[in-house]
Design a protein around this motif. Structure first.
Motif, PDB file in Angstrom:
ATOM      1  N   GLN A   1      -0.132   8.649   5.918  1.00  0.00           N
ATOM      2  CA  GLN A   1       0.912   8.923   4.922  1.00  0.00           C
ATOM      3  C   GLN A   1       1.965   7.827   4.931  1.00  0.00           C
ATOM      4  N   ALA A   2       2.369   7.388   6.123  1.00  0.00           N
ATOM      5  CA  ALA A   2       3.360   6.310   6.211  1.00  0.00           C
ATOM      6  C   ALA A   2       2.802   5.007   5.648  1.00  0.00           C
ATOM      7  N   ALA A   3       1.541   4.693   5.963  1.00  0.00           N
ATOM      8  CA  ALA A   3       0.935   3.468   5.450  1.00  0.00           C
ATOM      9  C   ALA A   3       0.888   3.482   3.925  1.00  0.00           C
ATOM     10  N   TRP A   4       0.545   4.628   3.363  1.00  0.00           N
ATOM     11  CA  TRP A   4       0.492   4.746   1.904  1.00  0.00           C
ATOM     12  C   TRP A   4       1.884   4.629   1.291  1.00  0.00           C
ATOM     13  N   ASP A   5       2.817   5.408   1.804  1.00  0.00           N
ATOM     14  CA  ASP A   5       4.158   5.443   1.207  1.00  0.00           C
ATOM     15  C   ASP A   5       4.912   4.125   1.367  1.00  0.00           C
ATOM     16  N   LEU A   6       4.760   3.480   2.514  1.00  0.00           N
ATOM     17  CA  LEU A   6       5.582   2.320   2.826  1.00  0.00           C
ATOM     18  C   LEU A   6       4.931   0.979   2.481  1.00  0.00           C
ATOM     19  N   ILE A   7       3.600   0.965   2.320  1.00  0.00           N
ATOM     20  CA  ILE A   7       2.925  -0.313   2.064  1.00  0.00           C
ATOM     21  C   ILE A   7       2.081  -0.252   0.797  1.00  0.00           C
ATOM     22  N   TYR A   8       1.029   0.559   0.804  1.00  0.00           N
ATOM     23  CA  TYR A   8      -0.006   0.442  -0.216  1.00  0.00           C
ATOM     24  C   TYR A   8       0.381   1.034  -1.567  1.00  0.00           C
ATOM     25  N   ALA A   9       1.332   1.951  -1.607  1.00  0.00           N
ATOM     26  CA  ALA A   9       1.785   2.499  -2.882  1.00  0.00           C
ATOM     27  C   ALA A   9       3.013   1.772  -3.408  1.00  0.00           C
ATOM     28  N   GLN A  10       3.481   0.771  -2.679  1.00  0.00           N
ATOM     29  CA  GLN A  10       4.684   0.051  -3.073  1.00  0.00           C
ATOM     30  C   GLN A  10       4.377  -1.001  -4.140  1.00  0.00           C
ATOM     31  N   PRO A  11       5.293  -1.242  -5.067  1.00  0.00           N
ATOM     32  CA  PRO A  11       5.066  -2.272  -6.098  1.00  0.00           C
ATOM     33  C   PRO A  11       4.772  -3.649  -5.515  1.00  0.00           C
ATOM     34  N   ARG A  12       5.348  -3.971  -4.353  1.00  0.00           N
ATOM     35  CA  ARG A  12       5.123  -5.311  -3.785  1.00  0.00           C
ATOM     36  C   ARG A  12       3.657  -5.534  -3.415  1.00  0.00           C
ATOM     37  N   PHE A  13       2.924  -4.448  -3.123  1.00  0.00           N
ATOM     38  CA  PHE A  13       1.502  -4.585  -2.811  1.00  0.00           C
ATOM     39  C   PHE A  13       0.735  -5.088  -4.031  1.00  0.00           C
ATOM     40  N   ILE A  14       1.030  -4.531  -5.193  1.00  0.00           N
ATOM     41  CA  ILE A  14       0.377  -4.944  -6.429  1.00  0.00           C
ATOM     42  C   ILE A  14       0.812  -6.348  -6.819  1.00  0.00           C
ATOM     43  N   VAL A  15       2.091  -6.663  -6.614  1.00  0.00           N
ATOM     44  CA  VAL A  15       2.580  -8.012  -6.918  1.00  0.00           C
ATOM     45  C   VAL A  15       1.797  -9.043  -6.104  1.00  0.00           C
TER      46      VAL A  15
ATOM     47  N   LEU B   1      -6.353   0.499  -6.873  1.00  0.00           N
ATOM     48  CA  LEU B   1      -6.643   1.326  -8.044  1.00  0.00           C
ATOM     49  C   LEU B   1      -5.440   1.422  -8.976  1.00  0.00           C
ATOM     50  N   GLN B   2      -4.264   1.126  -8.445  1.00  0.00           N
ATOM     51  CA  GLN B   2      -3.066   1.142  -9.286  1.00  0.00           C
ATOM     52  C   GLN B   2      -3.086   0.013 -10.317  1.00  0.00           C
ATOM     53  N   LEU B   3      -3.949  -0.994 -10.100  1.00  0.00           N
ATOM     54  CA  LEU B   3      -4.108  -2.054 -11.091  1.00  0.00           C
ATOM     55  C   LEU B   3      -4.875  -1.586 -12.314  1.00  0.00           C
ATOM     56  N   PHE B   4      -5.631  -0.491 -12.167  1.00  0.00           N
ATOM     57  CA  PHE B   4      -6.492  -0.017 -13.240  1.00  0.00           C
ATOM     58  C   PHE B   4      -6.226   1.458 -13.511  1.00  0.00           C
ATOM     59  N   PRO B   5      -5.045   1.798 -13.973  1.00  0.00           N
ATOM     60  CA  PRO B   5      -4.738   3.218 -14.206  1.00  0.00           C
ATOM     61  C   PRO B   5      -5.587   3.785 -15.327  1.00  0.00           C
ATOM     62  N   ASP B   6      -6.063   5.007 -15.097  1.00  0.00           N
ATOM     63  CA  ASP B   6      -6.800   5.735 -16.133  1.00  0.00           C
ATOM     64  C   ASP B   6      -5.770   6.470 -16.972  1.00  0.00           C
ATOM     65  N   THR B   7      -5.484   5.973 -18.140  1.00  0.00           N
ATOM     66  CA  THR B   7      -4.411   6.536 -18.951  1.00  0.00           C
ATOM     67  C   THR B   7      -4.689   7.967 -19.368  1.00  0.00           C
ATOM     68  N   ALA B   8      -5.955   8.359 -19.338  1.00  0.00           N
ATOM     69  CA  ALA B   8      -6.282   9.723 -19.753  1.00  0.00           C
ATOM     70  C   ALA B   8      -5.991  10.733 -18.650  1.00  0.00           C
ATOM     71  N   THR B   9      -6.145  10.289 -17.403  1.00  0.00           N
ATOM     72  CA  THR B   9      -6.008  11.233 -16.299  1.00  0.00           C
ATOM     73  C   THR B   9      -4.965  10.818 -15.285  1.00  0.00           C
ATOM     74  N   ALA B  10      -4.293   9.671 -15.503  1.00  0.00           N
ATOM     75  CA  ALA B  10      -3.336   9.175 -14.519  1.00  0.00           C
ATOM     76  C   ALA B  10      -2.177  10.144 -14.379  1.00  0.00           C
ATOM     77  N   PRO B  11      -1.698  10.377 -13.158  1.00  0.00           N
ATOM     78  CA  PRO B  11      -0.542  11.242 -12.969  1.00  0.00           C
ATOM     79  C   PRO B  11       0.715  10.563 -13.466  1.00  0.00           C
ATOM     80  N   ALA B  12       1.741  11.360 -13.636  1.00  0.00           N
ATOM     81  CA  ALA B  12       3.022  10.799 -14.047  1.00  0.00           C
ATOM     82  C   ALA B  12       3.511   9.814 -13.002  1.00  0.00           C
ATOM     83  N   ALA B  13       4.304   8.829 -13.448  1.00  0.00           N
ATOM     84  CA  ALA B  13       4.818   7.824 -12.519  1.00  0.00           C
ATOM     85  C   ALA B  13       5.589   8.494 -11.401  1.00  0.00           C
ATOM     86  N   GLY B  14       5.330   8.042 -10.182  1.00  0.00           N
ATOM     87  CA  GLY B  14       6.035   8.603  -9.036  1.00  0.00           C
ATOM     88  C   GLY B  14       5.395   9.855  -8.484  1.00  0.00           C
TER      89      GLY B  14
END
Length: 229
Positions: A100-114, A177-190
């Motif tokens: 959970q910490a790895a996801w919240d603090l690293i992999y789900a962060q915008p800087r990871f996608i950047v 996977l955040q680079l390829f959001p499925d607009t039909a099923t993607a959850p709301a931002a955040g």
């Protein structure tokens, strides 16, 4: 004359460092909210309120700027204490806290996608790729040491390197996977609930491996009590 309220004049080096940080932050913002292709020296100058010549005084090319941006993104990584759980906790709790910490603090962060946008967009620039390789080597060593310190049961497993790769490849894949959001099923931002099922599966896998590697409870207790008389 009261001089206490007069701000100290910054040195040329301090002003230059502040300008570079402003340009790096602006570049990250442009890439995050628009695209790497739009992040030219001219666009950076416009977005930062500077001239192109002034930007090139600090970063002579886009490649040099991208290398410094990548270094900045790596340096922004979280403190180790936030990521790695105490090894004294039960394996299941450790695993859950870690993923959970790895996801919240690293992999789900915008800087990871950047960072990945820069990597994917600079595949034909050997200097940038070499810089990325050096950064990845540094990051991989830090993550390897932290993981096996938090999960010492796995540190001597014959397939420890393969399992470590599996754990972090899973997290990276979820992040990408955040680079390829499925607009039909993607959850709301955040919506942080979206990846919870995958994170729980990964935590369960780590915990089960730890529990399988730990010596049986009876054997541990027997070793402490000593032989019966």
């Amino acid at each position: 004359m009261n001089t206490r309220n007069i701000p100290e004049r910054r040195s040329h080096a301090e002003r230059s460092a502040a300008t570079r940080q402003h340009l790096i932050a602006t570049a990250i913002d442009v890439i995050q909210h628009r695209s790497l292709e739009e992040m030219s020296i001219h666009e950076l100058a416009r977005s930062a309120g500077m001239t192109s010549g002034a930007v090139q005084h600090h970063f002579e090319s886009k490649a040099v700027l991208m290398m410094r941006v990548l270094s900045e993104l790596v340096e922004q990584r979280v403190e180790a204490g936030q990521l790695w759980p105490a090894r004294t906790l039960p394996a299941a709790q450790r695993a859950t806290l870690f993923v959970q910490a790895a996801w919240d603090l690293i992999y789900a962060q915008p800087r990871f996608i950047v960072a990945w946008n820069i990597y994917l967009g600079c595949r034909n620039q050997s200097a940038v790729l070499e810089h990325i390789a050096q950064l990845r080597q540094q990051i991989n060593a830090q993550m390897r040491d932290g993981f096996f310190d938090a999960f010492p049961e796995l540190a001597t497993a014959p397939d420890r390197a393969a399992f470590l790769g599996l754990v972090f490849s899973t997290l990276r894949g979820m992040g990408l996977l955040q680079l390829f959001p499925d607009t039909a099923t993607a959850p709301a931002a955040g919506d942080s609930a979206a990846p919870q099922a995958q994170l729980q599966c990964l935590a369960g896998l780590i915990a089960s491996r730890c529990e399988a590697a730990a010596p049986p409870r009876a054997a541990r207790h027997g070793a402490r009590r000593g032989p019966k008389t």
